[in-house]
Scaffold this motif. Structure first.
Motif, PDB file in Angstrom:
ATOM      1  N   ALA A   1      10.383   4.687  -9.915  1.00 41.74           N
ATOM      2  CA  ALA A   1      10.976   3.365 -10.132  1.00 41.74           C
ATOM      3  C   ALA A   1      10.108   2.248  -9.549  1.00 41.74           C
ATOM      4  O   ALA A   1      10.173   1.106 -10.005  1.00 41.74           O
ATOM      5  CB  ALA A   1      12.371   3.312  -9.507  1.00 41.74           C
ATOM      6  N   ARG A   2       9.297   2.575  -8.548  1.00 39.61           N
ATOM      7  CA  ARG A   2       8.446   1.560  -7.922  1.00 39.61           C
ATOM      8  C   ARG A   2       6.964   1.795  -8.248  1.00 39.61           C
ATOM      9  O   ARG A   2       6.096   1.124  -7.689  1.00 39.61           O
ATOM     10  CB  ARG A   2       8.614   1.586  -6.390  1.00 39.61           C
ATOM     11  CG  ARG A   2      10.038   1.294  -5.936  1.00 39.61           C
ATOM     12  CD  ARG A   2      10.046   0.760  -4.496  1.00 39.61           C
ATOM     13  NE  ARG A   2       9.343   1.617  -3.558  1.00 39.61           N
ATOM     14  CZ  ARG A   2       9.915   2.594  -2.861  1.00 39.61           C
ATOM     15  NH1 ARG A   2      11.212   2.849  -3.028  1.00 39.61           N
ATOM     16  NH2 ARG A   2       9.209   3.323  -2.015  1.00 39.61           N
ATOM     17  N   ALA A   3       6.686   2.707  -9.136  1.00 39.45           N
ATOM     18  CA  ALA A   3       5.303   3.093  -9.419  1.00 39.45           C
ATOM     19  C   ALA A   3       4.576   2.023 -10.221  1.00 39.45           C
ATOM     20  O   ALA A   3       5.107   1.494 -11.198  1.00 39.45           O
ATOM     21  CB  ALA A   3       5.280   4.413 -10.183  1.00 39.45           C
ATOM     22  N   GLN A   4       3.380   1.695  -9.775  1.00 41.53           N
ATOM     23  CA  GLN A   4       2.497   0.816 -10.524  1.00 41.53           C
ATOM     24  C   GLN A   4       1.051   1.198 -10.229  1.00 41.53           C
ATOM     25  O   GLN A   4       0.752   1.756  -9.176  1.00 41.53           O
ATOM     26  CB  GLN A   4       2.741  -0.644 -10.168  1.00 41.53           C
ATOM     27  CG  GLN A   4       2.597  -0.964  -8.696  1.00 41.53           C
ATOM     28  CD  GLN A   4       2.904  -2.420  -8.392  1.00 41.53           C
ATOM     29  OE1 GLN A   4       3.040  -3.238  -9.295  1.00 41.53           O
ATOM     30  NE2 GLN A   4       3.017  -2.748  -7.118  1.00 41.53           N
ATOM     31  N   LEU A   5       0.188   0.911 -11.177  1.00 40.85           N
ATOM     32  CA  LEU A   5      -1.214   1.285 -11.038  1.00 40.85           C
ATOM     33  C   LEU A   5      -1.967   0.191 -10.293  1.00 40.85           C
ATOM     34  O   LEU A   5      -2.105  -0.930 -10.789  1.00 40.85           O
ATOM     35  CB  LEU A   5      -1.845   1.520 -12.410  1.00 40.85           C
ATOM     36  CG  LEU A   5      -1.340   2.741 -13.180  1.00 40.85           C
ATOM     37  CD1 LEU A   5      -1.992   2.807 -14.546  1.00 40.85           C
ATOM     38  CD2 LEU A   5      -1.606   4.021 -12.402  1.00 40.85           C
ATOM     39  N   THR A   6      -2.432   0.528  -9.099  1.00 43.40           N
ATOM     40  CA  THR A   6      -3.207  -0.404  -8.294  1.00 43.40           C
ATOM     41  C   THR A   6      -4.528   0.265  -7.937  1.00 43.40           C
ATOM     42  O   THR A   6      -4.547   1.261  -7.217  1.00 43.40           O
ATOM     43  CB  THR A   6      -2.466  -0.786  -6.999  1.00 43.40           C
ATOM     44  OG1 THR A   6      -1.175  -1.302  -7.328  1.00 43.40           O
ATOM     45  CG2 THR A   6      -3.255  -1.831  -6.219  1.00 43.40           C
ATOM     46  N   ALA A   7      -5.612  -0.274  -8.475  1.00 45.71           N
ATOM     47  CA  ALA A   7      -6.927   0.282  -8.158  1.00 45.71           C
ATOM     48  C   ALA A   7      -7.299  -0.074  -6.726  1.00 45.71           C
ATOM     49  O   ALA A   7      -6.968  -1.145  -6.238  1.00 45.71           O
ATOM     50  CB  ALA A   7      -7.976  -0.245  -9.122  1.00 45.71           C
TER      51      ALA A   7
END
Length: 328
Positions: free
Chosen positions: A94-100
């Protein structure tokens, strides 16, 4: 002719150690490319100083001494390599996002053929393969450089304490102490063993066939049936990682939907089964590189899926095609 013959003989003798030295440097550095650079530097230094080699030790020991010094210099100049799970806790979907995280020096995959020399004893092969697994190499990165060298030389390559002491210019007592500390640190990170996979047995082959069918068919029920309950998924160079069926499926059916329709081509990496993932190209003409997927298999199920997304680096290194035709 004599000088030419002796030059060619020396080149041949040095080259005979390239694969095992690359394996050693990879365990030390956690990077396939840095390992190859380190070995090339080792060969150049050996070539230039060969006249000073007096044969008091074997050529192999001498080369390992040079390679160790090269690696220690490289490690003193930079940060240790890491996996996403070394940096943060697992992220709920639910809080997952792609951050390089470009500032992070990520642990890199490596083709088996670059780092595993042919050996006669199957038991030696098992130890060598186990010691290039991503989880094991990641755990090694937590050790101070000299402890790392001691543990690899003693535990993986089976050198005697006296041989390691001579190589490092220290005492046997110091080597034994470093090994004890290294073992204790490694135990904290618990790089648990994977199932032997050289060669794959019938059950493992069926597991991988089912994985391909489930992934290419994007059948999440079939996929999770192959995963351990605590399975993990990571995607370097992003720092996100997920644990457990619900979060992995939630990701695959959310942001990960972009993977639907992919084709998988088998390969091997880090002593483990791996696949090149090709994604349908935007022009509709065939499939383009998307990720190198390295699997960890334990107790007959998949315990980890590591998706390495920098395909411009990995696909040439693994000798993988630049794209697949529409027929796959």
């Amino acid at each position: 002719m004599g000088d030419l013959a002796s030059t060619q003989d020396l080149e041949s003798r040095l080259e005979g150690y390239r694969t095992e030295l690359t394996g050693y440097c990879y365990r030390m550095l956690g990077s396939a490319f840095e390992a190859e650079d380190a070995v090339q530097d080792t060969m150049v230094r050996a070539w230039k100083s060969f006249e000073k080699f007096e044969g008091r030790s074997s050529l192999r020991s001498w080369l390992y001494r040079i390679a160790t010094n090269v690696c220690l210099d490289m490690l003193n100049a930079g940060n240790r390599r890491a996996r996403p799970m070394d940096l943060t806790a697992a992220t709920p979907v639910a809080r997952a996002q792609l951050t390089a995280r470009p500032e992070i020096t990520w642990l890199e995959p490596v083709p088996d053929g670059r780092v595993l020399p042919s050996v006669a004893d199957p038991a030696d092969t098992t130890v060598e393969r186990e010691s290039i697994r991503l989880a094991f190499v990641a755990a090694l990165q937590h050790l101070p450089p000299k402890q790392r060298a001691v543990l690899i030389l003693r535990e993986v390559l089976a050198w005697k304490a006296a041989e390691v002491a001579e190589l490092l210019g220290t005492s046997v007592a110091s080597v034994n102490s470093a090994l004890q500390r290294a073992r204790a640190t490694l135990a904290e990170y618990d790089p648990s063993a994977s199932d032997p996979a050289d060669p794959l047995d019938e059950e493992q082959q069926k597991l991988l066939e089912r994985y391909v069918a489930a992934f290419e068919g994007y059948d999440m029920q079939a996929l999770t049936a192959l995963l351990r309950e605590d399975a993990t998924m990571s995607m370097p160079p992003y720092d996100l990682w997920l644990r457990g069926h619900d979060d992995i499926v939630g990701w695959m059916l959310g942001v990960g939907e972009v993977c639907r329709g992919s084709k998988l081509v088998p390969t091997v990496a880090n002593g483990s089964p791996a696949f090149a993932q090709y994604h349908p190209s935007q022009d509709g003409e065939g499939y383009e590189p998307w990720a190198l997927i390295v699997l960890e298999v334990a107790d007959g199920r998949i315990g980890a899926m590591d998706f390495f997304l920098d395909t411009k680096r990995w696909f040439p290194l693994f000798g993988l095609p630049e794209r697949l035709s529409a027929g796959g």
